[in-house]
Design a protein around this motif. Sequence first.
Motif, PDB file in Angstrom:
ATOM      1  N   ALA A 137       0.994  -1.102  -0.068  1.00 33.24           N
ATOM      2  CA  ALA A 137       0.060   0.049   0.092  1.00 33.24           C
ATOM      3  C   ALA A 137       0.912   1.378   0.083  1.00 33.24           C
ATOM      4  O   ALA A 137       2.043   1.323   0.517  1.00 33.24           O
ATOM      5  N   GLU A 138       0.297   2.371  -0.754  1.00 37.55           N
ATOM      6  CA  GLU A 138       1.408   3.485  -0.718  1.00 37.55           C
ATOM      7  C   GLU A 138       1.031   4.193   0.668  1.00 37.55           C
ATOM      8  O   GLU A 138      -0.009   4.351   1.478  1.00 37.55           O
ATOM      9  N   GLY A 139       2.251   4.824   1.125  1.00 34.94           N
ATOM     10  CA  GLY A 139       2.454   5.200   2.197  1.00 34.94           C
ATOM     11  C   GLY A 139       1.522   6.661   2.743  1.00 34.94           C
ATOM     12  O   GLY A 139       0.921   6.953   3.563  1.00 34.94           O
ATOM     13  N   ALA A 140       1.224   7.264   1.655  1.00 34.38           N
ATOM     14  CA  ALA A 140       0.222   8.765   1.522  1.00 34.38           C
ATOM     15  C   ALA A 140      -0.996   7.995   1.822  1.00 34.38           C
ATOM     16  O   ALA A 140      -1.714   8.684   2.541  1.00 34.38           O
ATOM     17  N   MET A 141      -1.507   6.953   1.091  1.00 34.81           N
ATOM     18  CA  MET A 141      -2.912   6.593   1.545  1.00 34.81           C
ATOM     19  C   MET A 141      -3.002   6.091   2.907  1.00 34.81           C
ATOM     20  O   MET A 141      -3.807   6.276   3.569  1.00 34.81           O
ATOM     21  N   VAL A 142      -2.012   5.416   3.236  1.00 36.34           N
ATOM     22  CA  VAL A 142      -2.097   4.738   4.616  1.00 36.34           C
ATOM     23  C   VAL A 142      -1.921   5.892   5.484  1.00 36.34           C
ATOM     24  O   VAL A 142      -2.717   5.893   6.711  1.00 36.34           O
ATOM     25  N   SER A 143      -1.311   6.930   5.665  1.00 34.63           N
ATOM     26  CA  SER A 143      -1.167   8.067   6.348  1.00 34.63           C
ATOM     27  C   SER A 143      -2.453   8.686   6.480  1.00 34.63           C
ATOM     28  O   SER A 143      -2.782   9.193   7.581  1.00 34.63           O
ATOM     29  N   LYS A 144      -3.297   9.078   5.327  1.00 33.49           N
ATOM     30  CA  LYS A 144      -4.515   9.660   5.227  1.00 33.49           C
ATOM     31  C   LYS A 144      -5.561   9.029   6.106  1.00 33.49           C
ATOM     32  O   LYS A 144      -6.179   9.549   6.777  1.00 33.49           O
ATOM     33  N   ILE A 145      -5.367   7.511   5.741  1.00 29.37           N
ATOM     34  CA  ILE A 145      -6.670   6.518   6.650  1.00 29.37           C
ATOM     35  C   ILE A 145      -6.275   6.754   8.009  1.00 29.37           C
ATOM     36  O   ILE A 145      -7.148   6.861   8.799  1.00 29.37           O
ATOM     37  N   VAL A 146      -4.990   6.797   8.720  1.00 29.35           N
ATOM     38  CA  VAL A 146      -4.640   6.772  10.073  1.00 29.35           C
ATOM     39  C   VAL A 146      -5.082   8.031  10.663  1.00 29.35           C
ATOM     40  O   VAL A 146      -5.743   8.156  11.556  1.00 29.35           O
ATOM     41  N   LYS A 147      -4.721   9.029   9.789  1.00 29.57           N
ATOM     42  CA  LYS A 147      -5.115  10.465  10.404  1.00 29.57           C
ATOM     43  C   LYS A 147      -6.686  10.677  10.395  1.00 29.57           C
ATOM     44  O   LYS A 147      -7.275  10.970  11.542  1.00 29.57           O
ATOM     45  N   GLU A 148      -7.469  10.000   9.452  1.00 25.74           N
ATOM     46  CA  GLU A 148      -8.855  10.118   9.387  1.00 25.74           C
ATOM     47  C   GLU A 148      -9.547   9.267  10.762  1.00 25.74           C
ATOM     48  O   GLU A 148     -10.313   9.538  11.344  1.00 25.74           O
ATOM     49  N   GLU A 149      -8.856   8.150  10.871  1.00 22.96           N
ATOM     50  CA  GLU A 149      -9.319   7.275  11.760  1.00 22.96           C
ATOM     51  C   GLU A 149      -9.093   7.734  13.279  1.00 22.96           C
ATOM     52  O   GLU A 149      -9.762   7.357  14.194  1.00 22.96           O
ATOM     53  N   LEU A 150      -8.011   8.397  13.456  1.00 22.10           N
ATOM     54  CA  LEU A 150      -7.544   8.813  14.838  1.00 22.10           C
ATOM     55  C   LEU A 150      -8.141  10.384  14.905  1.00 22.10           C
ATOM     56  O   LEU A 150      -7.951  10.816  16.012  1.00 22.10           O
ATOM     57  N   GLY A 151      -8.937  10.887  14.138  1.00 19.89           N
ATOM     58  CA  GLY A 151      -9.598  12.003  14.182  1.00 19.89           C
ATOM     59  C   GLY A 151      -9.119  13.116  13.971  1.00 19.89           C
ATOM     60  O   GLY A 151      -9.279  14.275  14.303  1.00 19.89           O
ATOM     61  N   GLY A 152      -7.976  13.145  13.055  1.00 25.08           N
ATOM     62  CA  GLY A 152      -6.938  14.282  12.903  1.00 25.08           C
ATOM     63  C   GLY A 152      -7.587  15.054  11.555  1.00 25.08           C
ATOM     64  O   GLY A 152      -8.388  14.845  10.542  1.00 25.08           O
TER      65      GLY A 152
END
Length: 152
Positions: A137-152
């Motif tokens: 998986a692309e790091g940018a997509m993973v980062s975006k998803i993590v931010k969304e899921e953590l409420g950022g």
Amino acid sequence: MSIKELLASDIKKAMKTQDQDRLKVLRSLKSKLMEKEISERKEGEAELTDEQSVGVLMKAAKQRKESIEQFKEGGRDDLADIEQAELEIIEQYLPKMMEEEEVRRIVKEKIRSVGASGMQDMGKVMGPIMGQLKGKAEGAMVSKIVKEELGG
């Protein structure tokens, strides 16, 4: 067959069919793999693993994507089209990337397992996730998803 061997074989095919555009991209990739191999050799490893090769190819693909964006913003669709064609060739050698839903499921699972509760825990989540999803998986997509899921 390793990625390096596959590239060498495809370079020969492109030479026989006189596909100059494909040949240029494949030679560029082979060169990047050789550079990486030389730098690894200095650190004691003899040959690149397929995982390391995929990393090199992902970096090349990322560079093409960034160039496409910049050329489109600058109104240079002609150059963006060239980069897009090169990207499509590179992607033929990359493993199939995970879909966003699948990555989101893994991210949610990891957030639960590490007990992350907010953006301050992003590092706790990103480290293990990127290790798990490297080359998938692309790091940018993973980062975006993590931010969304953590409420950022």
